[in-house]
Scaffold this motif. Structure first.
Motif, PDB file in Angstrom:
ATOM      1  N   VAL A 123       0.862  -1.184   0.000  1.00  0.00           N
ATOM      2  CA  VAL A 123       0.000   0.000   0.000  1.00  0.00           C
ATOM      3  C   VAL A 123       0.897   1.234   0.000  1.00  0.00           C
ATOM      4  N   TYR A 139       3.213   0.700   3.117  1.00  0.00           N
ATOM      5  CA  TYR A 139       2.703  -0.178   4.150  1.00  0.00           C
ATOM      6  C   TYR A 139       2.357  -1.512   3.489  1.00  0.00           C
ATOM      7  N   ALA A 142      -0.736  -4.875   3.382  1.00  0.00           N
ATOM      8  CA  ALA A 142      -2.086  -5.331   3.722  1.00  0.00           C
ATOM      9  C   ALA A 142      -2.199  -6.802   3.352  1.00  0.00           C
ATOM     10  N   CYS A 187      -8.609  -8.014   0.441  1.00  0.00           N
ATOM     11  CA  CYS A 187      -8.500  -6.692  -0.163  1.00  0.00           C
ATOM     12  C   CYS A 187      -9.739  -6.433  -1.008  1.00  0.00           C
ATOM     13  N   VAL A 192      -5.062  -3.849   6.824  1.00  0.00           N
ATOM     14  CA  VAL A 192      -3.748  -3.211   6.733  1.00  0.00           C
ATOM     15  C   VAL A 192      -2.897  -3.525   7.958  1.00  0.00           C
TER      16      VAL A 192
END
Length: 279
Positions: free
Chosen positions: A134, A146, A148, A152, A194
């Motif tokens: 991300v 980041y 996740a 999704c 996340v």
């Protein structure tokens, strides 16, 4: 002190998710709620856990993790809360079924589609341990890369603005965090499970926008809570760690356990507890 953040917990929703047939067996409603709560608990920000039909008017921020089942009136209640000035955060896999566990016919996230300003086209369940990247431009505390996993959501914007996007897999470039202005407030959607860093940065950004802060600054691992009774305000300061820590008092206090008068930076021994009242 009264909490300014409310976290919705719905028992019927929990049962419905546990009995759902997919899209992945790794969905865990309670763990998802705890993950949201923990990010604020670590920051010493008070959170009330409330039912979806509770009075939300006293909260500046309401968090609705994985609201898979939308029972009658819940969507209208949340929409009214946003319209009247509240900030609402809804997470992935929400608005999927009604109170009879029948899939919505209006597209996901069901009756929340208008207030969130998005349409969720499909879900991508991750294999155990699999993650996607991300990426976010600077927005409050949210910035950079980041990860996740678990699930999704792949969504389309219908008036909302993207705040962070997937940066890998075939849906790279699609939104992960969206923000939609609605009435006097705004509604946000978190499209994936996340990592803890993004959860923290997102929730603290929303708290910063509303002026919601911890009652004092303290070392990591120090819990601070406030209680009031009969016109008196108390702070409970607990060092959960095995190492010494510090806390910075915002005003001169008396420790009710020892009678000491304290001010400014205070040293906390391992596992020490202070209960202080303003002098």
């Amino acid at each position: 002190q009264d909490a300014r953040v409310g976290l919705l917990f719905d028992w019927e929703n929990w049962w419905a998710i546990d009995y759902s047939v997919g899209p992945t067996k790794d969905l865990d409603y309670v763990a998802t709620c705890k993950k949201h709560y923990a990010a604020l608990w670590d920051a010493n920000i008070a959170v009330d856990v409330v039912r979806p039909e509770a009075d939300l008017s006293k909260y500046d921020l309401v968090i609705a993790p994985m609201l898979y089942m939308l029972r009658p009136g819940v969507a209208a209640h949340l929409t009214r809360y946003v319209r009247e000035g509240g900030t609402l955060l809804v997470s992935y896999f929400s608005g999927i079924v009604d109170e009879n566990d029948l899939a919505t016919l209006d597209g996901y996230p069901g009756e929340l589609r208008e207030v969130l300003g998005i349409w969720v086209e499909e879900h991508d369940p991750m294999l155990q341990g699999q993650t996607v990247t991300v990426q976010a431009e600077r927005w409050g505390r949210v910035q950079g890369s980041y990860t996740a996993g678990v699930l999704c959501d792949l969504l389309h914007l219908e008036g909302a603005e993207a705040r962070a996007s997937y940066a890998s897999e075939f849906y790279a470039g699609r939104p992960v965090i969206t923000e939609n202005r609605y009435g006097e407030g705004k509604a946000l959607y978190l499209a994936a499970d996340v990592d803890a860093a993004l959860m923290r940065d997102l929730l603290l950004t929303l708290c910063d926008e509303k002026g919601i802060h911890a009652p004092l600054s303290a070392s990591e691992g120090v819990e601070v809570t406030q209680r009031s009774t009969d016109g008196r305000d108390f702070m409970f300061i607990l060092n959960h760690g095995a190492e010494a820590a510090t806390a910075v008092l915002p005003y001169a206090c008396r420790d009710l356990l020892t009678g000491r008068e304290l001010a400014g930076r205070v040293a906390l021994a391992p596992r020490e507890v202070l209960i202080v009242e303003k002098i």
